[in-house]
Design a protein around this motif. Structure first.
Motif, PDB file in Angstrom:
ATOM      1  N   LYS A  47       0.863  -1.120   0.003  1.00  0.00           N
ATOM      2  CA  LYS A  47      -0.045   0.086   0.101  1.00  0.00           C
ATOM      3  C   LYS A  47       0.650   1.315   0.002  1.00  0.00           C
ATOM      4  O   LYS A  47       0.550   2.440  -0.485  1.00  0.00           O
ATOM      5  CB  LYS A  47      -1.023   0.043   1.174  1.00  0.00           C
ATOM      6  N   GLY A  48       2.120   1.092   0.437  1.00  0.00           N
ATOM      7  CA  GLY A  48       2.838   2.389   0.398  1.00  0.00           C
ATOM      8  C   GLY A  48       3.374   2.735  -0.854  1.00  0.00           C
ATOM      9  O   GLY A  48       3.570   3.725  -1.197  1.00  0.00           O
ATOM     10  N   ALA A  49       3.574   1.529  -1.648  1.00  0.00           N
ATOM     11  CA  ALA A  49       4.018   1.789  -3.137  1.00  0.00           C
ATOM     12  C   ALA A  49       2.781   2.306  -3.562  1.00  0.00           C
ATOM     13  O   ALA A  49       3.153   3.384  -4.645  1.00  0.00           O
ATOM     14  CB  ALA A  49       4.390   0.447  -3.735  1.00  0.00           C
ATOM     15  N   GLU A  50       1.556   1.836  -3.436  1.00  0.00           N
ATOM     16  CA  GLU A  50       0.588   2.414  -4.173  1.00  0.00           C
ATOM     17  C   GLU A  50       0.416   4.164  -3.794  1.00  0.00           C
ATOM     18  O   GLU A  50       0.040   4.781  -4.895  1.00  0.00           O
ATOM     19  CB  GLU A  50      -1.015   1.808  -3.779  1.00  0.00           C
ATOM     20  N   ALA A  51       0.652   4.359  -2.593  1.00  0.00           N
ATOM     21  CA  ALA A  51       0.377   5.792  -2.084  1.00  0.00           C
ATOM     22  C   ALA A  51       1.594   6.673  -2.894  1.00  0.00           C
ATOM     23  O   ALA A  51       1.329   7.751  -3.061  1.00  0.00           O
ATOM     24  CB  ALA A  51       0.444   6.035  -0.803  1.00  0.00           C
ATOM     25  N   LEU A  52       2.495   6.202  -3.419  1.00  0.00           N
ATOM     26  CA  LEU A  52       3.509   6.951  -4.133  1.00  0.00           C
ATOM     27  C   LEU A  52       3.376   6.798  -5.710  1.00  0.00           C
ATOM     28  O   LEU A  52       4.082   7.321  -6.303  1.00  0.00           O
ATOM     29  CB  LEU A  52       5.015   6.340  -3.881  1.00  0.00           C
ATOM     30  N   GLY A  53       2.350   5.908  -6.088  1.00  0.00           N
ATOM     31  CA  GLY A  53       1.958   5.805  -7.441  1.00  0.00           C
ATOM     32  C   GLY A  53       2.795   4.891  -8.124  1.00  0.00           C
ATOM     33  O   GLY A  53       3.303   4.883  -9.223  1.00  0.00           O
ATOM     34  N   LEU A  54       3.542   4.009  -7.436  1.00  0.00           N
ATOM     35  CA  LEU A  54       4.568   2.841  -7.754  1.00  0.00           C
ATOM     36  C   LEU A  54       3.857   1.501  -7.945  1.00  0.00           C
ATOM     37  O   LEU A  54       3.206   1.113  -7.295  1.00  0.00           O
ATOM     38  CB  LEU A  54       5.718   2.747  -6.898  1.00  0.00           C
ATOM     39  N   ALA A  55       4.243   1.215  -9.412  1.00  0.00           N
ATOM     40  CA  ALA A  55       3.742  -0.420  -9.602  1.00  0.00           C
ATOM     41  C   ALA A  55       4.561  -0.701 -10.881  1.00  0.00           C
ATOM     42  O   ALA A  55       5.014   0.057 -11.463  1.00  0.00           O
ATOM     43  CB  ALA A  55       2.166  -0.356  -9.952  1.00  0.00           C
ATOM     44  N   GLY A  56       4.476  -1.858 -11.031  1.00  0.00           N
ATOM     45  CA  GLY A  56       5.293  -2.627 -12.062  1.00  0.00           C
ATOM     46  C   GLY A  56       6.918  -2.837 -11.790  1.00  0.00           C
ATOM     47  O   GLY A  56       7.358  -2.880 -10.742  1.00  0.00           O
ATOM     48  N   PRO A  57       7.615  -2.742 -12.927  1.00  0.00           N
ATOM     49  CA  PRO A  57       9.002  -3.083 -12.782  1.00  0.00           C
ATOM     50  C   PRO A  57       9.552  -1.859 -11.786  1.00  0.00           C
ATOM     51  O   PRO A  57       9.298  -0.667 -11.859  1.00  0.00           O
ATOM     52  CB  PRO A  57       9.561  -2.934 -14.221  1.00  0.00           C
ATOM     53  N   VAL A  58      10.627  -2.426 -10.923  1.00  0.00           N
ATOM     54  CA  VAL A  58      11.358  -1.429 -10.109  1.00  0.00           C
ATOM     55  C   VAL A  58      12.368  -0.806 -10.904  1.00  0.00           C
ATOM     56  O   VAL A  58      13.155  -1.047 -11.657  1.00  0.00           O
ATOM     57  CB  VAL A  58      12.093  -2.253  -9.003  1.00  0.00           C
ATOM     58  N   ASP A  59      12.039   0.654 -10.812  1.00  0.00           N
ATOM     59  CA  ASP A  59      13.114   1.641 -11.168  1.00  0.00           C
ATOM     60  C   ASP A  59      14.281   1.633 -10.636  1.00  0.00           C
ATOM     61  O   ASP A  59      14.076   2.202  -9.194  1.00  0.00           O
ATOM     62  CB  ASP A  59      12.492   2.974 -11.660  1.00  0.00           C
ATOM     63  N   SER A  60      15.552   1.518 -10.962  1.00  0.00           N
ATOM     64  CA  SER A  60      16.581   1.698 -10.219  1.00  0.00           C
ATOM     65  C   SER A  60      16.818   3.016  -9.478  1.00  0.00           C
ATOM     66  O   SER A  60      16.912   3.102  -8.333  1.00  0.00           O
ATOM     67  CB  SER A  60      17.840   1.396 -11.085  1.00  0.00           C
ATOM     68  N   GLY A  61      16.615   4.167 -10.260  1.00  0.00           N
ATOM     69  CA  GLY A  61      16.813   5.654  -9.597  1.00  0.00           C
ATOM     70  C   GLY A  61      15.569   5.682  -8.555  1.00  0.00           C
ATOM     71  O   GLY A  61      16.191   6.259  -7.464  1.00  0.00           O
ATOM     72  N   THR A  62      14.499   5.211  -8.796  1.00  0.00           N
ATOM     73  CA  THR A  62      13.379   5.401  -7.660  1.00  0.00           C
ATOM     74  C   THR A  62      13.908   4.626  -6.634  1.00  0.00           C
ATOM     75  O   THR A  62      13.479   5.054  -5.263  1.00  0.00           O
ATOM     76  CB  THR A  62      11.993   5.247  -8.075  1.00  0.00           C
ATOM     77  N   PHE A  63      14.190   3.433  -6.680  1.00  0.00           N
ATOM     78  CA  PHE A  63      14.523   2.505  -5.708  1.00  0.00           C
ATOM     79  C   PHE A  63      15.850   3.106  -4.579  1.00  0.00           C
ATOM     80  O   PHE A  63      15.324   3.103  -3.764  1.00  0.00           O
ATOM     81  CB  PHE A  63      15.052   1.220  -6.051  1.00  0.00           C
ATOM     82  N   GLN A  64      16.919   3.472  -5.276  1.00  0.00           N
ATOM     83  CA  GLN A  64      17.743   4.129  -4.781  1.00  0.00           C
ATOM     84  C   GLN A  64      17.528   5.237  -3.798  1.00  0.00           C
ATOM     85  O   GLN A  64      17.832   5.631  -2.691  1.00  0.00           O
ATOM     86  CB  GLN A  64      18.984   4.707  -5.753  1.00  0.00           C
ATOM     87  N   ASP A  65      16.529   6.291  -4.494  1.00  0.00           N
ATOM     88  CA  ASP A  65      16.043   7.158  -3.448  1.00  0.00           C
ATOM     89  C   ASP A  65      15.264   6.857  -2.491  1.00  0.00           C
ATOM     90  O   ASP A  65      15.383   7.427  -1.330  1.00  0.00           O
ATOM     91  CB  ASP A  65      15.022   8.349  -4.579  1.00  0.00           C
ATOM     92  N   LEU A  66      14.403   5.876  -2.608  1.00  0.00           N
ATOM     93  CA  LEU A  66      13.552   5.465  -1.451  1.00  0.00           C
ATOM     94  C   LEU A  66      14.365   4.977  -0.320  1.00  0.00           C
ATOM     95  O   LEU A  66      14.098   5.274   1.005  1.00  0.00           O
ATOM     96  CB  LEU A  66      12.503   4.302  -1.796  1.00  0.00           C
ATOM     97  N   LEU A  67      15.516   4.154  -0.735  1.00  0.00           N
ATOM     98  CA  LEU A  67      16.342   3.787   0.382  1.00  0.00           C
ATOM     99  C   LEU A  67      17.102   4.757   1.127  1.00  0.00           C
ATOM    100  O   LEU A  67      17.384   4.672   2.120  1.00  0.00           O
ATOM    101  CB  LEU A  67      17.609   2.712  -0.262  1.00  0.00           C
ATOM    102  N   ARG A  68      17.311   6.139   0.367  1.00  0.00           N
ATOM    103  CA  ARG A  68      17.892   7.090   1.047  1.00  0.00           C
ATOM    104  C   ARG A  68      16.756   8.083   1.886  1.00  0.00           C
ATOM    105  O   ARG A  68      17.042   9.072   2.310  1.00  0.00           O
ATOM    106  CB  ARG A  68      18.523   7.988  -0.063  1.00  0.00           C
ATOM    107  N   GLY A  69      15.475   7.724   1.598  1.00  0.00           N
ATOM    108  CA  GLY A  69      14.570   8.604   2.349  1.00  0.00           C
ATOM    109  C   GLY A  69      14.024   9.833   1.306  1.00  0.00           C
ATOM    110  O   GLY A  69      13.690  10.732   1.888  1.00  0.00           O
ATOM    111  N   VAL A  70      14.287   9.614   0.172  1.00  0.00           N
ATOM    112  CA  VAL A  70      14.057  10.599  -0.742  1.00  0.00           C
ATOM    113  C   VAL A  70      12.748  10.336  -1.782  1.00  0.00           C
ATOM    114  O   VAL A  70      12.945   9.338  -2.367  1.00  0.00           O
ATOM    115  CB  VAL A  70      15.370  11.061  -1.591  1.00  0.00           C
ATOM    116  N   ILE A  71      11.861  11.100  -1.693  1.00  0.00           N
ATOM    117  CA  ILE A  71      10.672  10.900  -2.690  1.00  0.00           C
ATOM    118  C   ILE A  71      10.498  12.247  -3.662  1.00  0.00           C
ATOM    119  O   ILE A  71      10.514  13.660  -3.140  1.00  0.00           O
ATOM    120  CB  ILE A  71       9.499  10.923  -1.851  1.00  0.00           C
TER     121      ILE A  71
END
Length: 178
Positions: free
Chosen positions: A1-25
């Motif tokens: 549901k957290g991914a849905e709240a961010l509008g994320l679905a489908g294949p994992v985008d490397s840049g978005t993934f790295q940002d989320l790991l660092r706490g950046v949206i």
């Protein structure tokens, strides 16, 4: 549901993934941890769901249609375990001294693999839990990881039970307890 709240679905985008790991949206830091990068900051938790060896061998040797069915059943079992974890373990702290826990949706990035390190068939999924809870007021906070650690064995058992049930139901297999 957290991914849905961010509008994320489908294949994992490397840049978005790295940002989320660092706490950046969307280019904006959303946690205090996003501005510091020390060894004490837990960016994520890797939860791994592995099919039993017999299922992995069958998957590795099966024709494409059967392989796809086994993968679908495996994916559904992983999703059931992750939904359970989000429901019972998704909490962040807030308030003075972090004494209040708040239920929050969480985000997982899932990566399916088919071999072990030794290159043997091993159908498994890494579900990377981003250490970021999405609060109702729009703020974010780190997750209370202790809840996930307390529930990991139950989530693993739920995965295996779901996998067994679905293999019987969808592929007509018989499951024999080990």
């Amino acid at each position: 549901k957290g991914a849905e709240a961010l509008g994320l679905a489908g294949p994992v985008d490397s840049g978005t993934f790295q940002d989320l790991l660092r706490g950046v949206i969307n280019g904006q830091p959303v946690t205090r941890a996003s501005t510091r990068h020390d060894s004490k900051t837990r960016l994520a938790i890797d939860l791994t769901f592995s099919a039993p060896k017999s299922v992995s061998v069958l998957w590795g040797l099966a024709p494409d249609q059967v392989r796809q069915q086994i993968e679908a059943v495996h994916r559904q079992a992983v999703e059931a375990a992750l939904a359970y974890l989000e429901q019972v373990a998704g909490f962040t702290r807030r308030g003075k001294g972090g004494t209040t826990e708040e239920k929050v949706p969480v985000a997982f990035a899932v990566f399916q693999h088919g071999t072990s390190r030794d290159q043997d068939p091993q159908l498994h999924t890494h579900a990377v839990l981003i250490n970021l809870g999405f609060r109702q007021d729009g703020s974010t906070g780190s997750l209370q990881s202790i809840h996930f650690f307390r529930q990991k064995m139950i989530a693993g058992a739920l995965y295996r039970a779901e996998l067994a049930s679905r293999l019987c139901q969808h592929l007509g297999l018989t499951v024999v307890p080990e």
